[in-house]
Design a protein around this motif. Structure first.
Motif, PDB file in Angstrom:
ATOM      1  N   VAL A 133      -3.663  10.789   1.973  1.00 40.77           N
ATOM      2  CA  VAL A 133      -4.476   9.969   1.074  1.00 40.77           C
ATOM      3  C   VAL A 133      -3.855   8.586   0.971  1.00 40.77           C
ATOM      4  N   GLY A 134      -4.692   7.546   1.005  1.00 44.26           N
ATOM      5  CA  GLY A 134      -4.138   6.217   0.817  1.00 44.26           C
ATOM      6  C   GLY A 134      -5.185   5.136   0.731  1.00 44.26           C
ATOM      7  N   GLU A 135      -4.773   4.003   0.205  1.00 38.55           N
ATOM      8  CA  GLU A 135      -5.622   2.815   0.134  1.00 38.55           C
ATOM      9  C   GLU A 135      -5.384   1.984   1.386  1.00 38.55           C
ATOM     10  N   SER A 174       0.838  -1.200   0.000  1.00 39.41           N
ATOM     11  CA  SER A 174       0.000   0.000   0.000  1.00 39.41           C
ATOM     12  C   SER A 174       0.869   1.243   0.000  1.00 39.41           C
ATOM     13  N   VAL A 227     -10.166   4.159  -1.158  1.00 37.49           N
ATOM     14  CA  VAL A 227      -9.255   5.273  -0.867  1.00 37.49           C
ATOM     15  C   VAL A 227      -9.838   6.145   0.239  1.00 37.49           C
TER      16      VAL A 227
END
Length: 92
Positions: free
Chosen positions: A72-74, A32, A57
């Motif tokens: 921001v990230g998954e 990730s 997300v």
């Protein structure tokens, strides 16, 4: 930072609808990625503080002093918040 995440990149970049360059830091655990964007707060109405998500997300915005921090990230929202709270200003 969450365990296993390491900084893989740090750049200054221009972004659409931004008046000044934005600093982007990218962290990854190999699966990730999480991006942290740091910019001078221009007090736009679209910079709403808080946690949001679209699909897998997650995104978190918050103004600290005169800067807008966006993460921001998954990753799960809890991980995103952990990254946000690890941001420290060291000054120049």
């Amino acid at each position: 930072m969450p365990e296993g995440f390491k900084k893989t990149m740090e750049i200054q970049r221009s972004m659409r609808n931004r008046h000044r360059p934005v600093t982007q830091l990218v962290f990854s655990d190999g699966l990730s990625a999480i991006s942290v964007f740091i910019e001078v707060n221009d007090e736009d109405e679209d910079d709403v503080e808080g946690l949001t998500g679209r699909g897998i997300v997650s995104l978190y915005h918050k103004v600290i002093g005169d800067h807008l921090i966006t993460v921001v990230g998954e990753v799960p929202p809890r991980t995103l918040m952990q990254v946000f709270h690890s941001v420290r200003y060291e000054g120049k």
